[in-house]
Design a protein around this motif. Structure first.
Motif, PDB file in Angstrom:
ATOM      1  N   PHE A  54       0.868  -1.177   0.000  1.00  0.00           N
ATOM      2  CA  PHE A  54       0.000   0.000   0.000  1.00  0.00           C
ATOM      3  C   PHE A  54       0.903   1.224   0.000  1.00  0.00           C
ATOM      4  O   PHE A  54       1.550   1.521   1.002  1.00  0.00           O
ATOM      5  N   LEU A  55       0.953   1.898  -1.143  1.00  0.00           N
ATOM      6  CA  LEU A  55       1.792   3.083  -1.246  1.00  0.00           C
ATOM      7  C   LEU A  55       1.150   4.253  -0.512  1.00  0.00           C
ATOM      8  O   LEU A  55      -0.069   4.348  -0.408  1.00  0.00           O
ATOM      9  N   SER A  56       1.982   5.156  -0.063  1.00  0.00           N
ATOM     10  CA  SER A  56       1.529   6.352   0.639  1.00  0.00           C
ATOM     11  C   SER A  56       0.981   7.373  -0.354  1.00  0.00           C
ATOM     12  O   SER A  56       1.369   7.391  -1.529  1.00  0.00           O
ATOM     13  N   ARG A  57       0.122   8.226   0.119  1.00  0.00           N
ATOM     14  CA  ARG A  57      -0.342   9.349  -0.711  1.00  0.00           C
ATOM     15  C   ARG A  57       0.756  10.388  -0.869  1.00  0.00           C
ATOM     16  O   ARG A  57       0.705  11.218  -1.751  1.00  0.00           O
ATOM     17  N   ASP A  58       1.741  10.332   0.004  1.00  0.00           N
ATOM     18  CA  ASP A  58       2.895  11.222  -0.066  1.00  0.00           C
ATOM     19  C   ASP A  58       3.778  10.756  -1.232  1.00  0.00           C
ATOM     20  O   ASP A  58       4.411   9.699  -1.163  1.00  0.00           O
ATOM     21  N   LEU A  78       2.095  -6.746  -5.768  1.00  0.00           N
ATOM     22  CA  LEU A  78       0.942  -5.991  -6.248  1.00  0.00           C
ATOM     23  C   LEU A  78       0.933  -4.674  -5.486  1.00  0.00           C
ATOM     24  O   LEU A  78       0.910  -4.670  -4.259  1.00  0.00           O
ATOM     25  N   LEU A  79       0.982  -3.568  -6.212  1.00  0.00           N
ATOM     26  CA  LEU A  79       0.983  -2.261  -5.581  1.00  0.00           C
ATOM     27  C   LEU A  79      -0.431  -1.698  -5.572  1.00  0.00           C
ATOM     28  O   LEU A  79      -1.094  -1.671  -6.600  1.00  0.00           O
ATOM     29  N   CYS A  80      -0.877  -1.276  -4.421  1.00  0.00           N
ATOM     30  CA  CYS A  80      -2.174  -0.625  -4.261  1.00  0.00           C
ATOM     31  C   CYS A  80      -1.857   0.858  -4.111  1.00  0.00           C
ATOM     32  O   CYS A  80      -1.269   1.276  -3.112  1.00  0.00           O
ATOM     33  N   SER A  81      -2.242   1.637  -5.098  1.00  0.00           N
ATOM     34  CA  SER A  81      -1.714   2.989  -5.198  1.00  0.00           C
ATOM     35  C   SER A  81      -2.783   4.028  -5.541  1.00  0.00           C
ATOM     36  O   SER A  81      -3.691   3.754  -6.328  1.00  0.00           O
ATOM     37  N   PRO A  82      -2.621   5.242  -4.997  1.00  0.00           N
ATOM     38  CA  PRO A  82      -3.471   6.341  -5.468  1.00  0.00           C
ATOM     39  C   PRO A  82      -3.228   6.550  -6.964  1.00  0.00           C
ATOM     40  O   PRO A  82      -2.107   6.347  -7.451  1.00  0.00           O
ATOM     41  N   GLN A  86       0.466   6.638 -11.203  1.00  0.00           N
ATOM     42  CA  GLN A  86       0.491   5.669 -12.288  1.00  0.00           C
ATOM     43  C   GLN A  86       1.801   5.699 -13.063  1.00  0.00           C
ATOM     44  O   GLN A  86       2.332   4.652 -13.429  1.00  0.00           O
ATOM     45  N   VAL A  87       2.353   6.876 -13.310  1.00  0.00           N
ATOM     46  CA  VAL A  87       3.594   6.986 -14.073  1.00  0.00           C
ATOM     47  C   VAL A  87       4.747   6.351 -13.292  1.00  0.00           C
ATOM     48  O   VAL A  87       5.551   5.599 -13.852  1.00  0.00           O
ATOM     49  N   LEU A  88       4.824   6.633 -12.006  1.00  0.00           N
ATOM     50  CA  LEU A  88       5.872   6.072 -11.152  1.00  0.00           C
ATOM     51  C   LEU A  88       5.832   4.546 -11.155  1.00  0.00           C
ATOM     52  O   LEU A  88       6.851   3.879 -11.351  1.00  0.00           O
ATOM     53  N   VAL A  89       4.657   3.989 -10.964  1.00  0.00           N
ATOM     54  CA  VAL A  89       4.507   2.535 -10.872  1.00  0.00           C
ATOM     55  C   VAL A  89       4.739   1.876 -12.228  1.00  0.00           C
ATOM     56  O   VAL A  89       5.400   0.838 -12.315  1.00  0.00           O
ATOM     57  N   ALA A  94       5.377  -2.768 -12.679  1.00  0.00           N
ATOM     58  CA  ALA A  94       4.816  -3.532 -11.568  1.00  0.00           C
ATOM     59  C   ALA A  94       3.318  -3.728 -11.764  1.00  0.00           C
ATOM     60  O   ALA A  94       2.651  -2.902 -12.394  1.00  0.00           O
ATOM     61  N   ASN A  95       2.808  -4.825 -11.213  1.00  0.00           N
ATOM     62  CA  ASN A  95       1.362  -5.025 -11.182  1.00  0.00           C
ATOM     63  C   ASN A  95       0.792  -4.041 -10.171  1.00  0.00           C
ATOM     64  O   ASN A  95       1.337  -3.889  -9.078  1.00  0.00           O
ATOM     65  N   ALA A  96      -0.298  -3.389 -10.548  1.00  0.00           N
ATOM     66  CA  ALA A  96      -0.854  -2.382  -9.645  1.00  0.00           C
ATOM     67  C   ALA A  96      -2.352  -2.272  -9.816  1.00  0.00           C
ATOM     68  O   ALA A  96      -2.906  -2.585 -10.873  1.00  0.00           O
ATOM     69  N   ILE A  97      -2.986  -1.833  -8.739  1.00  0.00           N
ATOM     70  CA  ILE A  97      -4.378  -1.421  -8.783  1.00  0.00           C
ATOM     71  C   ILE A  97      -4.417   0.003  -8.239  1.00  0.00           C
ATOM     72  O   ILE A  97      -3.719   0.330  -7.277  1.00  0.00           O
ATOM     73  N   TYR A  98      -5.192   0.821  -8.889  1.00  0.00           N
ATOM     74  CA  TYR A  98      -5.238   2.240  -8.557  1.00  0.00           C
ATOM     75  C   TYR A  98      -6.611   2.622  -8.032  1.00  0.00           C
ATOM     76  O   TYR A  98      -7.613   2.005  -8.381  1.00  0.00           O
ATOM     77  N   TYR A  99      -6.635   3.652  -7.227  1.00  0.00           N
ATOM     78  CA  TYR A  99      -7.884   4.167  -6.690  1.00  0.00           C
ATOM     79  C   TYR A  99      -7.791   5.678  -6.576  1.00  0.00           C
ATOM     80  O   TYR A  99      -6.716   6.251  -6.515  1.00  0.00           O
TER      81      TYR A  99
END
Length: 182
Positions: A54-58, A78-82, A86-89, A94-99
């Protein structure tokens, strides 16, 4: 009194939005359910196990972590990211889900989808870089990972059950040494 940002704008959650911090903690803990199984730390991290992060909002904190981790780490993560990251991930492939901010509230359909995707991934380890935000802490506990690692947030137990405090090294360097990733 300011309503909490943790719930969907629905009538069934109206009164929960005005709970005290202690009552919010207890409510999310009750909904998250039973404790996890046993694990052996740091042996649970050996062999690059399936990991949800779970990545930080920071942005600075998340950037430092993503850039500090070796590429081999992301093969089983799996990265769960704000959605702002998206560009960073994507640079790490990396596999990611965004919200978005509005989607990451308990009771939103997108929140239910996040929960489903995380549980479907079946992580063995959870790394939580974010600040205290009860819906994402709830997701960390509901992920099914026995080992849930946080940094400097001891009062998040039992949502997170390992608290690491990096002194002179970054979170990425601290985690990398346990994973043995190069």
């Amino acid at each position: 009194m300011k309503p909490s940002p943790y719930f969907a704008d629905r009538l069934r959650y109206f009164f929960k939005r005005f709970y005290s911090p202690e009552k919010l903690y207890r409510w999310f803990l009750d909904v998250a359910g039973d404790d996890s199984g046993e694990f052996n730390f740091p042996a649970a991290l050996q062999g690059n196990p399936k990991t949800v992060v779970f990545l930080s909002r920071d942005i600075d904190k998340s950037t430092a972590f993503v850039k500090g981790m070796p590429d081999s780490f992301f093969k089983n993560a799996l990265l769960c990211s704000p959605d702002t990251m998206q560009v960073l991930v994507s640079a790490k492939r990396a596999n990611a889900i965004y919200y978005t901010e509005l989607e990451c509230r308990y009771g939103e359909p997108a929140f239910e989808e996040l929960q489903y995707k995380i549980k479907d991934f079946g992580p063995q380890v959870c790394i939580y870089l974010g600040e205290v935000f009860w819906p994402t802490l709830y997701l960390a506990k509901k992920s099914g990972a026995n080992c849930r690692i946080g940094f400097t947030e001891e009062h998040c137990f039992p949502f997170l059950n390992v608290c690491l405090k990096p002194n002179k090294m970054s979170e990425a360097a601290l985690i990398s040494q346990y994973y043995g990733a190069k």
